[in-house]
Scaffold this active site. Sequence first.
Site, short mmCIF file in Angstrom:
data_model
loop_
_atom_site.label_atom_id
_atom_site.label_comp_id
_atom_site.label_asym_id
_atom_site.label_seq_id
_atom_site.Cartn_x
_atom_site.Cartn_y
_atom_site.Cartn_z
N HIS A 22 -7.86 -24.10 21.37
CA HIS A 22 -7.86 -23.05 20.36
C HIS A 22 -7.23 -21.75 20.85
O HIS A 22 -7.05 -20.82 20.06
CB HIS A 22 -9.28 -22.78 19.87
CG HIS A 22 -9.81 -23.84 18.94
ND1 HIS A 22 -9.67 -25.19 19.18
CD2 HIS A 22 -10.48 -23.75 17.76
CE1 HIS A 22 -10.23 -25.87 18.20
NE2 HIS A 22 -10.73 -25.03 17.32
N TYR A 55 -1.59 19.35 -6.89
CA TYR A 55 -2.69 18.41 -6.68
C TYR A 55 -3.06 18.25 -5.20
O TYR A 55 -4.23 18.07 -4.86
CB TYR A 55 -2.31 17.03 -7.22
CG TYR A 55 -2.38 16.87 -8.72
CD1 TYR A 55 -2.68 17.93 -9.56
CD2 TYR A 55 -2.13 15.62 -9.29
CE1 TYR A 55 -2.74 17.77 -10.93
CE2 TYR A 55 -2.18 15.44 -10.66
CZ TYR A 55 -2.47 16.52 -11.48
OH TYR A 55 -2.53 16.35 -12.83
#
Length: 493
Positions: free
Chosen positions: A85, A280
């Site tokens: 793995h 903003y």
Amino acid sequence: MNIHHISADHLSIERVGEIINQGYKLALSDDARERIVRCRKYLDEKIASQEEPVYGVTTGFGSLCRVSISKEQLSQLQVNLMKSHACGVGERAPKDIVRIMMLLKIQSLSYGYSGSKLDTVQRLVDMFNADITPIVYRQGSLGASGDLVPLAHLCLPLVGEGEVEMADGQVISGGEMLRRMNWQPIEMASKEGLALLNGTQNMSAFAVWAILQAMRLSDWADKIAAMSLDAFDGRIEPFTHAVHAVRPHQGQIDTARNMRQLLEGSELIKMHKVHVQDPYSFRCVPQVHGAVKDTLAYVKSVIDIEINSATDNPTVCPDEDLIISAGNFHGEPIALPIDFLSIAMSELANISERRIYRLISGQRGLPDFLVANPGLNSGFMITQYAAASVVSLNKTLAMPASTDSIPSCQDQEDLVSMGANAAIKLQKVVLNTERVLAIELFNAAQALEFRFPKKSSPAIMKIHEAFRKEVPFISDDVVMYPLIEKAVQFLRK
């Protein structure tokens, strides 16, 4: 010497940061030792008395669960699992994140639901305490059967395989590490390979690191925005509590309060304003920074649960006399929030870049590109380009990884979370956001000086003065990238 005792007590994200950053050593509490030994004893007795195959204990893995393994081969089965793995690719995972990964794996195994032997867990503790860090590669996990690939690399040195970075920075093989430390390879028992490789500790480690950094950057974002607002001759009215009390998102309320406190006593904020409204990027700081705070709080709550959980498979429950193959290793519960945090941090960078643009745009009495003699000097023109480039990259990285799934293991694992990819991207987004905020601070400190002799608040001037000890005012063009890097390092102090 600072020692953290591994136990079933709650492990907070802040405590993880303290352990890693302050060089704590680890020790298994008596309770943790008892839990580990008790679970292993139960599992051994169950294997000896049960004729039916148990997934991952007496069978192969994934779609090979139909293949039974003889008792004589159970140990080799676990070693083979770890070897096969270990398919990691790409760059190494950062050392501090791998050490978080080690801590979280030790914590998860200590609950006594995984079936690991005591000597296996103790060896991980010994490696952590000796500042021996396994070499783990970033890519290879699907975030579904846990983080199989990175955790294989994390645990290979237990059996003398893989590579590690020693305390002096030297990279050596796992076998050489055992020789130097005079350690014997761990003899894997049944199920131990799965206990080590299953689990979400890779995703969780990246997430814990990112949350700790995001908390720091969220705090800095308010401070830097306050400096930018004052340098831009902005208005304080949008931060009035009454505005936010009628839309009471907690992050919004907290941000507005932070901005009011940061700007308390500013000469600039009290000046008469000829403009009735700010863009903003200034006016909506509470709404944007606040939404990031709320997102961060939610993600933190989810990851907090995750790092205090047993996430391998099968789950061994001695009290219930159960060994159940289920899905606690699946990364979906944290993959979605990890993606969410990437989006939030990307927005924190987005609004920061917009403020940078305003500061260099020659508005409200500030010189073009924040330089006294524009034309001969380009000043801060290109700092905005750099920020825009980084922000654009963040927008790409913020595309959710968790919306994808590629089946694996002969379709046994037919829906995967891709949470590990989400975690890798999150780390990049966080680092990018830090860079953009550093560039904003670089610009804001420069812009503020064009307002002198009027001063900002004591809180902002204190930050400005500290910053000026690291980064000077720019009168004529200089090479900028070292100063941007100094600004980044300033945010980390």
